[in-house]
Write a protein that holds these residues in place. Structure first.
Motif, PDB file in Angstrom:
ATOM      1  N   PHE A 208      -9.765   3.434  -0.624  1.00  0.00           N
ATOM      2  CA  PHE A 208      -9.006   2.662  -1.618  1.00  0.00           C
ATOM      3  C   PHE A 208      -8.624   1.286  -1.085  1.00  0.00           C
ATOM      4  O   PHE A 208      -8.820   0.270  -1.755  1.00  0.00           O
ATOM      5  CB  PHE A 208      -7.751   3.455  -2.003  1.00  0.00           C
ATOM      6  N   ARG A 209      -8.086   1.238   0.121  1.00  0.00           N
ATOM      7  CA  ARG A 209      -7.619  -0.034   0.686  1.00  0.00           C
ATOM      8  C   ARG A 209      -8.770  -1.013   0.860  1.00  0.00           C
ATOM      9  O   ARG A 209      -8.626  -2.210   0.582  1.00  0.00           O
ATOM     10  CB  ARG A 209      -6.917   0.218   2.018  1.00  0.00           C
TER      11      ARG A 209
ATOM     12  N   SER B  57       3.148  -1.595   3.833  1.00  0.00           N
ATOM     13  CA  SER B  57       2.855  -0.258   3.347  1.00  0.00           C
ATOM     14  C   SER B  57       4.135   0.556   3.204  1.00  0.00           C
ATOM     15  O   SER B  57       5.100   0.353   3.947  1.00  0.00           O
ATOM     16  CB  SER B  57       1.897   0.461   4.304  1.00  0.00           C
TER      17      SER B  57
ATOM     18  N   ALA C  24      -2.495   5.247  -7.218  1.00  0.00           N
ATOM     19  CA  ALA C  24      -2.732   4.304  -6.126  1.00  0.00           C
ATOM     20  C   ALA C  24      -2.421   4.870  -4.751  1.00  0.00           C
ATOM     21  O   ALA C  24      -2.731   4.227  -3.747  1.00  0.00           O
ATOM     22  CB  ALA C  24      -1.901   3.038  -6.340  1.00  0.00           C
ATOM     23  N   GLY C  25      -1.831   6.066  -4.701  1.00  0.00           N
ATOM     24  CA  GLY C  25      -1.413   6.587  -3.408  1.00  0.00           C
ATOM     25  C   GLY C  25      -2.041   7.899  -3.002  1.00  0.00           C
ATOM     26  O   GLY C  25      -1.747   8.410  -1.911  1.00  0.00           O
TER      27      GLY C  25
ATOM     28  N   GLY D 144      -2.910   3.331   2.019  1.00  0.00           N
ATOM     29  CA  GLY D 144      -4.105   3.074   1.206  1.00  0.00           C
ATOM     30  C   GLY D 144      -5.391   3.583   1.824  1.00  0.00           C
ATOM     31  O   GLY D 144      -6.484   3.139   1.453  1.00  0.00           O
TER      32      GLY D 144
ATOM     33  N   TRP E 294       0.842  -1.183   0.000  1.00  0.00           N
ATOM     34  CA  TRP E 294       0.000   0.000   0.000  1.00  0.00           C
ATOM     35  C   TRP E 294       0.885   1.244   0.000  1.00  0.00           C
ATOM     36  O   TRP E 294       1.929   1.263   0.637  1.00  0.00           O
ATOM     37  CB  TRP E 294      -0.900   0.013   1.237  1.00  0.00           C
TER      38      TRP E 294
ATOM     39  N   THR F 253     -11.284   6.921  -3.023  1.00  0.00           N
ATOM     40  CA  THR F 253     -11.214   6.815  -4.477  1.00  0.00           C
ATOM     41  C   THR F 253     -12.607   6.642  -5.065  1.00  0.00           C
ATOM     42  O   THR F 253     -13.495   6.055  -4.433  1.00  0.00           O
ATOM     43  CB  THR F 253     -10.331   5.632  -4.911  1.00  0.00           C
TER      44      THR F 253
END
Length: 320
Positions: free
Chosen positions: A233-234, A252, A288-289, A194, A190, A198
């Motif tokens: 997101f996670r 992470s 993604a971050g 994460g 992650w 999103t």
């Protein structure tokens, strides 16, 4: 709409679109580069048109007599060079526009992306007034932004852009397989935990937006579509992996460190003259971050858009 020509018809988004159009009773032709692509679009009920995005003549043949063109083909391959992204996304789009004009097509719907707005900053509840970033340091955002600018300024065509974020669902050949492979190879972590939010867009919701854009979209306009409310997101990626029987790792990397690693890798690759991407690149960190949430109010108001598939339904379908 009675006749549609689709580029990228053997891919994830294009294939789902072909299936929907055929199911709705339309005649569909789809671009096919090779035998496997031709077999795929034929299986979906479309007529294959042999050719590729570099061949205006084959594109014009596909466009001939069409009421609408859907441009879903794009270069998205991770690790691709700037030249490959430019050829696939910018030059390819320019050729599709030229072919559509030559064939006398009236309307063209372009599959865009929220990534066209990415240049390092989080995207927080952005709407269509946010600027495109053809100057982005990452090739995918930069070339998709440049392609959208070409589409929206095209003369002699009614053009509409639909921008989904994080397309997912049954038939995914990109995001989910890549995530599963990364986890199994021990390369997944992650970024920043994460925990950011999103937007996501199930494939059925993506296709719904494209069909509505063809019917109701204002020429020259862009529309965001999504699954509705954003998600952590996670939590979403963990559920997505679980549909494949894969447990998400807990490892992470701090966001600041990820940014530093990406910048260092990008500089090193440039100095070395490498044509591919480093192990961690700018776009991966941004996509993604960092938060990426979008406002779909314009699509709701002007297209009558509403999600036709909930996340829960989509995840159940993947598990099945």
């Amino acid at each position: 709409m009675t006749i549609a020509f689709v580029t990228g018809g053997s891919g994830f988004v294009g294939g789902a679109l072909v299936r929907r159009l055929v199911g709705d009773g339309h005649t569909v032709r789809a671009l096919a580069r090779g035998d496997a692509s031709a077999a795929r679009v034929a299986e979906l009920g479309a007529e294959p048109v042999r050719g590729d995005l570099s061949d205006v003549d084959s594109l014009a043949a596909g466009c001939a007599g069409a009421d609408v063109v859907f441009h879903a083909a794009a270069w998205t391959t991770p690790g691709g060079s700037w030249a490959e992204f430019t050829a696939g996304n910018v030059d390819g789009t320019r050729n599709v526009l030229a072919a559509a004009r030559r064939a006398g097509v009236t309307r063209l719907v372009h599959v865009g992306t929220e990534a066209a707005l990415m240049a390092g900053q989080p995207l927080v509840n952005v709407d269509e007034s946010a600027p495109l970033r053809p100057n982005s340091r990452a090739p995918y955002p930069a070339t998709k932004a440049a392609a959208e600018l070409l589409v929206r300024s095209a003369e002699g065509l009614e053009t509409v852009v639909v921008r989904p974020r994080l397309v997912w669902g049954a038939g995914d050949t990109g995001v989910l397989p890549a995530l599963v492979a990364m986890v199994k190879a021990g390369r997944f972590a992650w970024i920043g935990g994460g925990t950011h939010r999103t937007a996501t867009t199930h494939i059925d919701n993506t296709v719904e937006g494209l069909v509505l854009a063809a019917e109701r979209g204002r020429p020259g306009e862009a529309y965001f579509v999504s699954d509705g409310e954003p998600v952590v997101f996670r939590e979403f990626i963990t559920e997505l992996l679980a549909t494949q029987g894969v447990e998400a790792p807990t490892r992470s990397v701090p966001l600041g460190l990820a940014r530093l690693l990406a910048a260092t890798g990008e500089r090193a690759w440039k100095l070395l003259g490498r044509k591919d991407s480093p192990p961690l690149d700018y776009f991966t960190v941004w996509a993604a971050g960092q938060e990426c949430t979008i406002d779909i109010g314009k699509a709701r108001a002007e297209l009558g858009y509403a999600p036709v598939r909930t996340r829960a339904e989509g995840l159940s379908g993947l598990r099945a």
